[in-house]
Motif scaffolding. Structure first.
Motif, PDB file in Angstrom:
ATOM      1  N   TYR A  12       0.854  -1.186   0.000  1.00  0.00           N
ATOM      2  CA  TYR A  12       0.000   0.000   0.000  1.00  0.00           C
ATOM      3  C   TYR A  12       0.888   1.233   0.000  1.00  0.00           C
ATOM      4  N   HIS A  13       0.677   2.113  -0.970  1.00  0.00           N
ATOM      5  CA  HIS A  13       1.429   3.358  -1.045  1.00  0.00           C
ATOM      6  C   HIS A  13       0.523   4.471  -0.532  1.00  0.00           C
ATOM      7  N   ARG A  14       0.951   5.123   0.518  1.00  0.00           N
ATOM      8  CA  ARG A  14       0.128   6.140   1.152  1.00  0.00           C
ATOM      9  C   ARG A  14       0.908   7.440   1.231  1.00  0.00           C
ATOM     10  N   SER A  15       0.165   8.509   1.400  1.00  0.00           N
ATOM     11  CA  SER A  15       0.778   9.829   1.487  1.00  0.00           C
ATOM     12  C   SER A  15       0.642  10.411   2.887  1.00  0.00           C
ATOM     13  N   GLY A  16       0.361   9.589   3.860  1.00  0.00           N
ATOM     14  CA  GLY A  16       0.206  10.032   5.234  1.00  0.00           C
ATOM     15  C   GLY A  16       0.420   8.869   6.182  1.00  0.00           C
ATOM     16  N   THR A  28       0.427  -2.535   6.578  1.00  0.00           N
ATOM     17  CA  THR A  28       1.532  -1.602   6.750  1.00  0.00           C
ATOM     18  C   THR A  28       2.839  -2.372   6.862  1.00  0.00           C
ATOM     19  N   GLU A 332       8.425   1.080   5.272  1.00  0.00           N
ATOM     20  CA  GLU A 332       7.279   1.908   4.894  1.00  0.00           C
ATOM     21  C   GLU A 332       7.788   3.178   4.209  1.00  0.00           C
ATOM     22  N   PHE A 334       6.534   6.158   3.228  1.00  0.00           N
ATOM     23  CA  PHE A 334       6.204   7.463   3.788  1.00  0.00           C
ATOM     24  C   PHE A 334       6.947   7.697   5.098  1.00  0.00           C
ATOM     25  N   SER A 337      10.600   8.487   4.427  1.00  0.00           N
ATOM     26  CA  SER A 337      10.841   9.862   3.971  1.00  0.00           C
ATOM     27  C   SER A 337      10.740  10.858   5.125  1.00  0.00           C
TER      28      SER A 337
END
Length: 369
Positions: A12-16, A28, A332, A334, A337
């Motif tokens: 799963y690619h998430r921005s938060g 996750t 993970e 996000f 980063s």
């Protein structure tokens, strides 16, 4: 030493930051995976029984689904070919029970599953021999509660002895008695006052569950735990999960490591000041005073790491700490980063502070006492 962590079924690619439901659903990656949350609940929050209850209820749901699927297959196998077409409508509830989004609140398929199990209650309405419900007052009859955390550090939910875990062997096909034993085990392990791993839930919810399991209905469908499961989920989401995200999403070291860094930092600070003043009052040359960079660098690195709950060198190397001196890779995207940006900012602050300390004590005029 690195600790492997099970990967989720899908990436799963998430921005938060992930939600608690995503963590519990194994969607996750480390350091915000289910295993990390389990360790956090056990070692820092000291309330792992709530998470174990949620996982056991989820496995009870899986047990019920497996039972219904097996029952449906046996019905289809025993149905003559000419009657299979006419039996499709009556078997539809069996074919679709338990399907749909995993553990989704209000799932229609889970409601059909519970409705079928309640309608199938007549097939057996007694406690299985040897279950906790057969003789609660006899200590010898009580089964030991298997833990989700095995001695070898395996992840929660992978222990084959867990209440809802299903093995592939033919002798381990779940029966209706197994469903009732699983429901009783959850009740007597977590919910009743004075139980082995009692959790605190509203008395009204406890009374409803106890009446449903021990009353004349003797229910074992997963829907009877819905209210308690929702209450525990909301409690973890409110009280534990924000701290978990703070610890693992914005930092990468655990409290024992933070304490160790605090002690080392204070000792290095004392040593740096002591050395600097000795060299100043002995009127040592500036080249000799440059050696104070060593204790002050250690001091700044240790104290800043403690304050930020972050070790920048570990982050840039791609590691996060599960338990004291036990590391795993940050997978993970996000979280990686976020931690990388924080590590770069922290390193810059360390360099500024270290430079300020060293310049102050190197270039100040010396005086022989």
């Amino acid at each position: 030493m690195t600790t492997p962590s099970p990967l989720p079924d899908r990436a799963y690619h998430r921005s938060g930051f992930p939600s608690l439901f995503e963590v519990l659903s194994r969607k996750t990656l480390p350091p915000v995976d289910l295993f990390s949350f389990y360790i956090y609940m056990r070692d820092q929050q000291r309330s792992v029984d709530y998470l174990d209850f949620w996982l056991d209820v989820s496995q009870h749901l899986s047990l019920c689904r497996h039972y219904v699927r097996r029952l449906h297959r046996s019905v289809i196998e025993d149905t003559p070919e000419l009657e299979k077409e006419t039996s499709k409508r009556s078997s539809y509830i069996l074919d679709n029970a338990g399907e749909g989004p995993s553990n989704e609140k209000g799932s229609t398929s889970d409601q059909r599953l519970s409705a079928f199990l309640r309608s199938d209650h007549g097939s057996t309405n007694h406690s299985p021999q040897g279950s906790l419900g057969s003789n609660r007052s006899t200590p010898g009859m009580e089964r030991p509660r298997p833990s989700f955390m095995t001695n070898d550090g395996s992840s929660p939910g992978n222990n084959s002895s867990s209440p809802g875990q299903i093995s592939s062997g033919a002798d381990n096909v779940p029966k209706r008695e197994d469903l009732r034993a699983s429901a009783e085990k959850i009740l007597y392990t977590y919910l009743l006052p004075g139980s082995e791993r009692e959790i605190i839930i509203p008395q009204g919810i406890l009374n409803d569950i106890q009446e449903a399991i021990e009353g004349p209905d003797q229910r074992s469908d997963p829907e009877l735990f819905d209210a308690a499961k929702d209450y525990v989920f909301q409690a973890m989401e409110r009280d534990a999960f924000p701290g978990f995200l703070q610890s693992k999403g914005l930092g990468n070291i655990v409290p024992p490591s933070m304490m160790m860094r605090l002690i080392i930092g204070l000792l290095a600070l004392f040593g740096g000041f002591w050395t600097a003043f000795i060299l100043i009052f002995r009127d040592a040359s500036r080249s000799t005073r440059c050696w104070i960079i060593l204790p002050f660098t250690i001091c700044v690195y240790a104290l800043f790491s403690h304050q930020w709950q972050l070790d920048p060198v570990l982050v840039l190397a791609g590691f996060s700490e599960y338990t004291f001196m036990d590391f795993s890779r940050i997978r993970e995207p996000f979280i990686k980063s976020i931690l990388t940006r924080r590590a770069i900012v922290l390193l810059a602050a360390m360099i500024v502070a270290d430079t300020a300390f060293c310049c102050l004590f190197i270039f100040v005029p010396g005086k022989m006492l």
